[in-house]
Design a protein around this motif. Sequence first.
Motif, PDB file in Angstrom:
ATOM      1  N   ALA A 223      91.673  59.906  -9.385  1.00 60.30           N
ATOM      2  CA  ALA A 223      91.193  60.908  -8.941  1.00 60.30           C
ATOM      3  C   ALA A 223      89.899  61.415  -7.914  1.00 60.30           C
ATOM      4  O   ALA A 223      90.067  61.525  -6.391  1.00 60.30           O
ATOM      5  N   LEU A 224      88.836  60.247  -8.279  1.00 61.81           N
ATOM      6  CA  LEU A 224      88.125  59.416  -7.507  1.00 61.81           C
ATOM      7  C   LEU A 224      88.817  58.932  -6.301  1.00 61.81           C
ATOM      8  O   LEU A 224      88.338  58.587  -5.349  1.00 61.81           O
ATOM      9  N   ARG A 225      89.662  57.442  -6.381  1.00 61.88           N
ATOM     10  CA  ARG A 225      90.159  57.443  -5.328  1.00 61.88           C
ATOM     11  C   ARG A 225      90.908  58.163  -3.908  1.00 61.88           C
ATOM     12  O   ARG A 225      91.020  58.306  -3.179  1.00 61.88           O
ATOM     13  N   GLN A 226      90.945  59.652  -4.907  1.00 59.92           N
ATOM     14  CA  GLN A 226      92.045  60.249  -4.356  1.00 59.92           C
ATOM     15  C   GLN A 226      90.796  61.244  -3.169  1.00 59.92           C
ATOM     16  O   GLN A 226      90.985  61.619  -2.200  1.00 59.92           O
ATOM     17  N   ALA A 227      90.030  61.878  -4.133  1.00 64.47           N
ATOM     18  CA  ALA A 227      88.399  61.609  -2.941  1.00 64.47           C
ATOM     19  C   ALA A 227      88.628  60.789  -2.521  1.00 64.47           C
ATOM     20  O   ALA A 227      87.386  61.933  -0.916  1.00 64.47           O
TER      21      ALA A 227
END
Length: 279
Positions: A223-227
Motif C-alpha cells: 500500500a505504501l509503495r502504491q501511495a
Amino acid sequence: MPEQELAIARAMPDATNRAQVLKPLKENPKATGEHLRAAAELLSEGSPLDAYELAKEAEKREPGEVETQLLLARICHGQRMNRCEEESLARAEELKPGDPKADLLRADFQEKDGDLGGALSSVGKAYKKAPGNVGVGVRYARLLSAMGRGEEAIQVLKQLERGLGRPQMLMEEGLVRMAQGRMEEARELFASAVEADPKLVMGYYHLGMAAFRVGDVDGAEEALRQADRLDMSDMRPLSALCDIQRKTGRTEQLTVTRMDLERRFPERMEAVRNACRTP
C-alpha cells in the motif's frame, strides 16, 4: 507605485531591507488597504512591529474590512499581544457575524497552544455558521475524534458525504476508527476508499499504516509503495516504509529505501535522515 514597491520587497530575502522599502507605504496616498495588508504580511515574520503599523493604517483606510482584522489578530498573536488579538477577532466577528473565519483563526491559535478543547469549541461555532463547508466540517470531525468523541465525528462526516465524496469520506471514517484503536475496521474502510478511488494517495498511505498495525507487513509495504507511485513528490509513504523496515529488522531493504529517498530529495537531506534512520 505601491505595486512596484511590493514586487521589490518580495524579491528581498532580508526583513530589514524589506521594511525600508515597505514602511513608506504608510504615508503613500496611493496605497490601498490591500496594498498595506500585503506589505504587512511580508513583514509579519521578520519585522512584526512594522507589520502591525502597516495593518493599523490599512484599518484606518478601510475600517470595514474583515481581512485586516484577521491579519492584526495573527500579528498580535505572534507577539503575545493578547488584548489586541482578542479585540481584532471580536471586531472581525462584529463586521461579519456569519463568517466563520474568525472562529477558525481562533482555533488555529488554540491548537498551537495545545488547547484542543478550546479549538473544538471554536471550530464547532464555525461549523454552525457554515455547515455545508467541507473543510470546516472535516476539521470539526477530526477535532471531535481527537477529543475521544468518535461517534459524533462519524455523524458529521456522513453529513458531508455529498460535498466530500464517498472515497474521501471513507478515508476520514477510517482515521476516526484508527484513533479509536479499531484497526481492522479502519483497514477495511481505507481499503474501500482506495477501491472507490484508485488514485487516492492518502488512502493508500493510511491503508499501509493500518495494515502494519494489524501485523500485515507485506500488505503495508504494498500500500505504501502504491501511495509513493501515485505521488512521488511526497516523502511520507517511503518514510513510513523505512520506519516499518527498521522496526521489523529489514536492514537491507531499509538501506535501499533510504538511498531512494536521498536520490529523489537531495535538497531535503536533513529531513531524509530524520525520517529514515538506520538502526
